[in-house]
Design a protein around this motif. Structure first.
Motif, PDB file in Angstrom:
ATOM      1  N   GLN A 227       4.060   2.433   2.468  1.00 48.37           N
ATOM      2  CA  GLN A 227       5.106   3.203   1.771  1.00 48.37           C
ATOM      3  C   GLN A 227       4.573   4.597   1.473  1.00 48.37           C
ATOM      4  OE1 GLN A 227       6.269   1.095  -1.778  1.00 48.37           O
ATOM      5  NE2 GLN A 227       6.436  -0.849  -0.709  1.00 48.37           N
ATOM      6  N   VAL A 228       5.322   5.616   1.863  1.00 47.97           N
ATOM      7  CA  VAL A 228       4.831   6.971   1.627  1.00 47.97           C
ATOM      8  C   VAL A 228       5.491   7.602   0.405  1.00 47.97           C
ATOM      9  CG1 VAL A 228       6.500   8.136   3.139  1.00 47.97           C
ATOM     10  CG2 VAL A 228       4.269   9.177   2.747  1.00 47.97           C
ATOM     11  N   ARG A 229       4.716   8.362  -0.354  1.00 52.35           N
ATOM     12  CA  ARG A 229       5.238   9.123  -1.504  1.00 52.35           C
ATOM     13  C   ARG A 229       4.759  10.553  -1.354  1.00 52.35           C
ATOM     14  NH1 ARG A 229       2.160   7.823  -5.651  1.00 52.35           N
ATOM     15  NH2 ARG A 229       3.633   7.449  -7.309  1.00 52.35           N
ATOM     16  N   PHE A 230       5.655  11.492  -1.464  1.00 49.11           N
ATOM     17  CA  PHE A 230       5.279  12.896  -1.314  1.00 49.11           C
ATOM     18  C   PHE A 230       5.124  13.533  -2.690  1.00 49.11           C
ATOM     19  CE2 PHE A 230       7.608  11.939   2.624  1.00 49.11           C
ATOM     20  CZ  PHE A 230       6.571  12.186   3.515  1.00 49.11           C
TER      21      PHE A 230
ATOM     22  N   ILE B 203       0.851  -1.184   0.000  1.00 49.81           N
ATOM     23  CA  ILE B 203       0.000   0.000   0.000  1.00 49.81           C
ATOM     24  C   ILE B 203       0.887   1.234   0.000  1.00 49.81           C
ATOM     25  CG2 ILE B 203      -1.708   1.334   1.303  1.00 49.81           C
ATOM     26  CD1 ILE B 203      -2.719  -1.367   2.443  1.00 49.81           C
ATOM     27  N   LYS B 204       0.653   2.096  -0.989  1.00 46.95           N
ATOM     28  CA  LYS B 204       1.415   3.348  -1.041  1.00 46.95           C
ATOM     29  C   LYS B 204       0.495   4.476  -0.617  1.00 46.95           C
ATOM     30  CE  LYS B 204       4.412   1.649  -4.645  1.00 46.95           C
ATOM     31  NZ  LYS B 204       4.759   1.697  -6.059  1.00 46.95           N
TER      32      LYS B 204
ATOM     33  N   GLY C 167       9.833   9.611  -3.678  1.00 42.89           N
ATOM     34  CA  GLY C 167       9.533   8.249  -3.232  1.00 42.89           C
ATOM     35  C   GLY C 167       8.753   7.463  -4.274  1.00 42.89           C
ATOM     36  N   GLY C 168       8.517   8.067  -5.431  1.00 39.08           N
ATOM     37  CA  GLY C 168       7.793   7.382  -6.508  1.00 39.08           C
ATOM     38  C   GLY C 168       8.437   7.696  -7.839  1.00 39.08           C
TER      39      GLY C 168
END
Ligand code: SAM
Length: 266
Positions: A182-185, A154-155, A201-202
């Motif tokens: 997982q974090v994406r900014f 899960i992002k 992050g992506g």
């Protein structure tokens, strides 16, 4: 499929509706947006046809988005239909998570592999302020339900103003650390002025390696989020719309004056 800059196009993002149950301040005005007419929205069969043509020609990744995909009536049936198309290696969804508590398991059973969930803060009042009408507890329940259903990895998509060291962003990062997410900014972007940046992050926002096409809910294939180009699959036919979208995919994004995040899916 390769475009003229030798980028392999294997990723199709499909907006299944322009409707949303939230009104995030950076995405939609409080009163909502002019909605597409029902007759213009692609039927499930049409969406499947467009995806099938794509998979027969090299698309291997499909992501469903919106508006909010979970407000499209029959979304589980649509996922079931798409999951049966040969050639899809990755079928995912971007959602605000508000309805995921009820939908996660049926979606997993239907063949969805994973979800990205939008969450800009873990502070209840700030969440309400950003989404105007949302309730943080629903998203938190949705995240748990997605984990239980195995919709992983899960992002978490976290929109930031300028930097991931902003307090809300830091708290979201901690929450993700503690909960195996997982974090994406994503820096807040502006389609019209063409302000966009790489996802931290992506892999979004990097034009040189962009592998995407987008399909709007009313059937327009778009080669680039930050460009006005779009090719209507109903008017041109699916094959022609694909070949024009790929043939004319710009080297880099510039600006998009015809779409809003709310109808193109972010
Ligand atoms: N409703 C779904 C959701 O909230 O995830 C899918 C559609 S939403 C438009 C997709 C993504 O676009 C979300 O992660 C959202 O935060 C992001 N987004 C919307 N407006 C944005 C903006 N102005 N700048 C950057 N990201 C934006």
């Amino acid at each position: 499929m390769y475009d003229r800059f030798k980028r392999r196009i294997n990723y199709l993002r499909v907006s299944v509706t322009d409707r949303c149950n939230l009104r995030c301040v950076y995405c939609m005005p409080e009163c909502g947006v002019d909605l597409m007419s029902h007759k213009d929205i692609l039927s499930f069969e049409e969406i499947v046809e467009v995806i099938r043509f794509g998979t027969e020609n090299g698309i291997t990744k499909v992501r469903l988005t919106g508006g909010e995909p979970l407000v499209r009536k029959g979304i589980v049936d649509l996922v079931k239909m798409i999951a049966k198309i040969p050639g899809i290696e990755d079928l995912s969804m971007t959602t605000n998570g508000a309805l995921l508590d009820q939908f996660a398991q049926p979606l997993a059973n239907a063949g969805l592999k994973r979800v990205n969930i939008s969450l800009d803060t873990v502070e209840e009042k700030t969440y309400k302020k950003i989404t105007r009408v949302g309730d943080l507890s629903n998203v938190l329940k949705g995240i748990k339900a997605a984990q239980s259903a195995g919709l992983e990895p899960i992002k978490i998509n976290c929109v930031i103003k300028k930097s991931p060291i902003e307090q809300d962003a830091q708290e979201v990062a901690e929450f993700c650390d503690m909960n195996d997410l997982q974090v994406r900014f994503i820096k807040e972007m502006d389609l019209e002025t063409g302000y966009f940046d790489r996802v931290i992050g992506g892999d979004g926002g990097h034009c040189a390696t962009c592998n995407r096409l987008r399909l709007t809910a009313d059937g327009k294939l778009k080669p680039c989020l930050f460009d006005d180009l779009e090719f209507n699959v109903r008017e041109l036919g699916i094959g022609t719309a694909y070949s024009k979208a790929i043939g004319l995919k710009p080297k880099a994004g510039s600006e998009n004056t015809v779409n809003k995040f709310s109808n193109i899916g972010g």
